[in-house]
Design an enzyme around this catalytic site. Sequence first.
Site, PDB file in Angstrom:
ATOM      1  N   ASP A  54       0.749   8.222  -6.605  1.00  0.00           N
ATOM      2  CA  ASP A  54       1.999   8.972  -6.450  1.00  0.00           C
ATOM      3  C   ASP A  54       2.119  10.043  -7.540  1.00  0.00           C
ATOM      4  OD1 ASP A  54       4.659   7.812  -4.639  1.00  0.00           O
ATOM      5  OD2 ASP A  54       4.843   9.613  -5.875  1.00  0.00           O
ATOM      6  N   SER A 107       7.713  11.887  -1.611  1.00  0.00           N
ATOM      7  CA  SER A 107       7.125  10.648  -1.091  1.00  0.00           C
ATOM      8  C   SER A 107       7.479  10.385   0.356  1.00  0.00           C
ATOM      9  CB  SER A 107       7.620   9.459  -1.920  1.00  0.00           C
ATOM     10  OG  SER A 107       6.979   9.433  -3.159  1.00  0.00           O
ATOM     11  N   ASP A 197      14.754  16.428  -9.405  1.00  0.00           N
ATOM     12  CA  ASP A 197      14.099  17.385  -8.504  1.00  0.00           C
ATOM     13  C   ASP A 197      14.363  18.825  -8.952  1.00  0.00           C
ATOM     14  OD1 ASP A 197      15.123  15.253  -5.783  1.00  0.00           O
ATOM     15  OD2 ASP A 197      13.326  15.212  -7.029  1.00  0.00           O
ATOM     16  N   ARG A 310      17.589  12.153   3.154  1.00  0.00           N
ATOM     17  CA  ARG A 310      16.482  11.230   2.917  1.00  0.00           C
ATOM     18  C   ARG A 310      16.991   9.806   2.795  1.00  0.00           C
ATOM     19  NH1 ARG A 310      11.594  11.484  -1.574  1.00  0.00           N
ATOM     20  NH2 ARG A 310      11.507   9.228  -1.948  1.00  0.00           N
ATOM     21  N   ASP A 312      15.540   6.564   1.626  1.00  0.00           N
ATOM     22  CA  ASP A 312      15.301   5.422   0.736  1.00  0.00           C
ATOM     23  C   ASP A 312      16.403   5.187  -0.289  1.00  0.00           C
ATOM     24  OD1 ASP A 312      12.799   6.894  -1.532  1.00  0.00           O
ATOM     25  OD2 ASP A 312      14.506   7.775  -0.509  1.00  0.00           O
ATOM     26  N   ARG A 313      16.978   6.251  -0.828  1.00  0.00           N
ATOM     27  CA  ARG A 313      17.992   6.039  -1.868  1.00  0.00           C
ATOM     28  C   ARG A 313      19.422   6.079  -1.335  1.00  0.00           C
ATOM     29  NH1 ARG A 313      15.770   5.879  -6.965  1.00  0.00           N
ATOM     30  NH2 ARG A 313      13.703   6.792  -7.276  1.00  0.00           N
ATOM     31  N   ASP A 454       3.933   9.678 -10.959  1.00  0.00           N
ATOM     32  CA  ASP A 454       5.215  10.216 -10.479  1.00  0.00           C
ATOM     33  C   ASP A 454       6.398   9.650 -11.243  1.00  0.00           C
ATOM     34  OD1 ASP A 454       7.570   9.723  -8.129  1.00  0.00           O
ATOM     35  OD2 ASP A 454       6.755  11.723  -8.413  1.00  0.00           O
ATOM     36  N   HIS A 458       8.549  11.926 -13.784  1.00  0.00           N
ATOM     37  CA  HIS A 458       9.970  12.263 -13.575  1.00  0.00           C
ATOM     38  C   HIS A 458      10.809  12.106 -14.844  1.00  0.00           C
ATOM     39  CE1 HIS A 458      10.202  13.192  -9.346  1.00  0.00           C
ATOM     40  NE2 HIS A 458       9.710  12.041  -8.977  1.00  0.00           N
ATOM     41  N   HIS A 525       8.590  17.213  -8.732  1.00  0.00           N
ATOM     42  CA  HIS A 525       7.308  17.332  -8.033  1.00  0.00           C
ATOM     43  C   HIS A 525       6.854  18.783  -8.093  1.00  0.00           C
ATOM     44  CE1 HIS A 525       8.855  13.787  -5.375  1.00  0.00           C
ATOM     45  NE2 HIS A 525       8.512  13.406  -6.596  1.00  0.00           N
TER      46      HIS A 525
HETATM   47  O1  LIG Z   1      12.404   9.504  -6.971  1.00  0.00           O
HETATM   48  C1  LIG Z   1      12.650  10.042  -5.888  1.00  0.00           C
HETATM   49  O2  LIG Z   1      13.513   9.661  -5.099  1.00  0.00           O
HETATM   50  C2  LIG Z   1      11.840  11.249  -5.486  1.00  0.00           C
HETATM   51  C3  LIG Z   1      12.325  12.456  -6.262  1.00  0.00           C
HETATM   52  O3  LIG Z   1      13.636  12.710  -5.956  1.00  0.00           O
HETATM   53  O4  LIG Z   1      10.452  11.034  -5.808  1.00  0.00           O
HETATM   54  P1  LIG Z   1       9.454  10.448  -4.663  1.00  0.00           P
HETATM   55  O5  LIG Z   1       9.597  11.410  -3.505  1.00  0.00           O
HETATM   56  O6  LIG Z   1       8.107  10.517  -5.332  1.00  0.00           O
HETATM   57  O7  LIG Z   1       9.909   9.064  -4.320  1.00  0.00           O
HETATM   58 MN   LIG Z   2       5.949  10.395  -4.497  1.00  0.00          MN
HETATM   59 MN   LIG Z   3       8.712  11.416  -7.242  1.00  0.00          MN
END
Ligand SMILES: O=C(O)[C@@H](CO)OP(=O)(O)O
Ligand SMILES: [Mn+2]
Ligand SMILES: [Mn+2]
Length: 583
Positions: A54, A107, A197, A310, A312-313, A454, A458, A525
């Site tokens: 990553d 990612s 970011d 997005r 995941d978060r 990664d 960050h 990134h």
């Molecule tokens: O940490 C995250 O959410 C992103 C950057 O915003 O990083 P990655 O896409 O590598 O998960």
């Molecule tokens: Mn990534």
């Molecule tokens: Mn990242």
Amino acid sequence: MSRQGLGLTYTLTSNKGNFQHIPPTMGSSGQVSWKLEDHPSLPKGKTIALIVLDGWGEYEPDEYNCIHVAQTPTMDSLKQGAPDKWRLIRAHGKAVGLPTEDDMGNSEVGHNALGAGRIFAQGAKLVDLALASGKIYEGEGFKYISECFEKGTLHLIGLLSDGGVHSRLDQVQLLLKGASERGAKRIRVHILTDGRDVLDGSSVGFVETLENDLAKLRENGVDARIASGGGRMYVTMDRYENDWDVVKRGWDAQVLGEAPHKFTNAVEAVKKLRESANDQYLAPFVIVDENQKAVGPILDGDAVVTFNFRADRMVMLAKALEYQDFDKFDRVRVPKIRYAGMLQYDGELKLPSQYLVSPPEIDRTSGEYLVHNDVRTFACSETVKFGHVTFFWNGNRSGCFNPEMEEYVEIPSDVGITFNVQPKMKALEIGEKARDAILSRKFDQVRVNIPNGDMVGHTGDIQATVVACKAADEAVKMITDAIEQVGGIYVVTADHGNAEDMVKRNKSGQPLHDKNGNLQILTSHTCQPVPIAIGGPGLAAGVRFRNDVPDGGLANVAATVMNLHGYVAPSDYEPTLIEAVNN
Ligand SMILES: O=C(O)[C@@H](CO)OP(=O)(O)O
Ligand SMILES: [Mn+2]
Ligand SMILES: [Mn+2]
């Protein structure tokens, strides 16, 4: 939780994902045939290690290229294989379904492309299209929330920046305008500051821009205010259930109107709180009126939109907002709201049930094909990247396709620290798990994400990122050594850049400094290409990278890996990167 099947056990450290078999999806032709054609010359049955580093891009060697500075003997030796066994591929912009070539990789889009073998228009682009056409206001989701506009408040929660990885400010501005033109009378914005970011410190400018927009809405009679805030890594935007306290801090500020810090003005709040934390880790705050009363807790009858596109978060907050039975933290009060995500974040869980823009319909991923063709798969990473090699890899689905053929193993990540404190993270544990899976000979594909470049990149801590890259390289060696032992094949690649470039540069690549003469650290990134290397004793002689796929990207990797498993990819997959030439 552990499950039995074919003698395989699911050693999941927490009850992640709902394992269920997904029947073959009906393609446009009505029937999907899952049978993959045999490759004309490449053999089946080789154990393949598929390693995603990553945040590991390729850039000019200089002191701010942590991959160059770090000792990475294994990755250096793979690079010697160019051009037949090592090349660069695109991992940003249109190659991964993003709106423009200025969009850095990430990612979500990277692992979607790696797993799906095709390029799908991603959330950022889908929201742009829906806003531009106005369709966003005609959908079920917007109609659902607009029922609250007359008597209730519209709450917008999300990441406030123009980073384009999880959200984008101009989309929020358009949504504010569009909602107020369609009857929203009272609007509260709950901001999450970025600095990951985008440059650290840029949060102040984004808040000022938002305040200007809200002031204009107030001039038009809309009661529009910022109601709360906090840093994305400390408030709300955790993922893969690594630390529910992050979500709880956000819940308390956004829903209950409670936080350790109270301000009457958001710009002042961010400037003050930045004295003791960076944008990513800003403490939670609420905005109060002159009587110290929170201006925007979420109440019964309100509408809520999480405006990150997005998944995941946002998934953890979505569960707290949507699920009646929820035991991850004490919500104290659960308002009766109409909640919609900007997108639906989990197509498997149908979460949230209401959303403004339909997500990319990623079907027929390589993982789904491979389980139908007797390829037994092992996927592993530590928590902070676990969903990358499972959820994103499988096209935004939280389960696996066939528990008899797959084993997903999550190694718990460190909690409550910034990763420059432990830059080795769990790289070696991931390497060991992958090595054991390879040596067990129970799997045909062993897929891992090694997060170090990664997650430490960050933090912007250059020294720590150098340590991180070294640890990642050691994990790669552990895995490629195991492949040597079993006569297998390795494929080593990445999902986007990060650690290879840690400073903001001018057009001619010179590092930039801020007004105090400090280097402008780049925590984000990059738009750099990433390496892909193939090798191992199981790689048939004469296999090499083709030279007629110059713009090859992450989406070409799936067909390449299917070839190495002895199959030809479905015709609508991006073309394979390899050819088998007889000497
Ligand atoms: O940490 C995250 O959410 C992103 C950057 O915003 O990083 P990655 O896409 O590598 O998960
Ligand atoms: Mn990534
Ligand atoms: Mn990242």
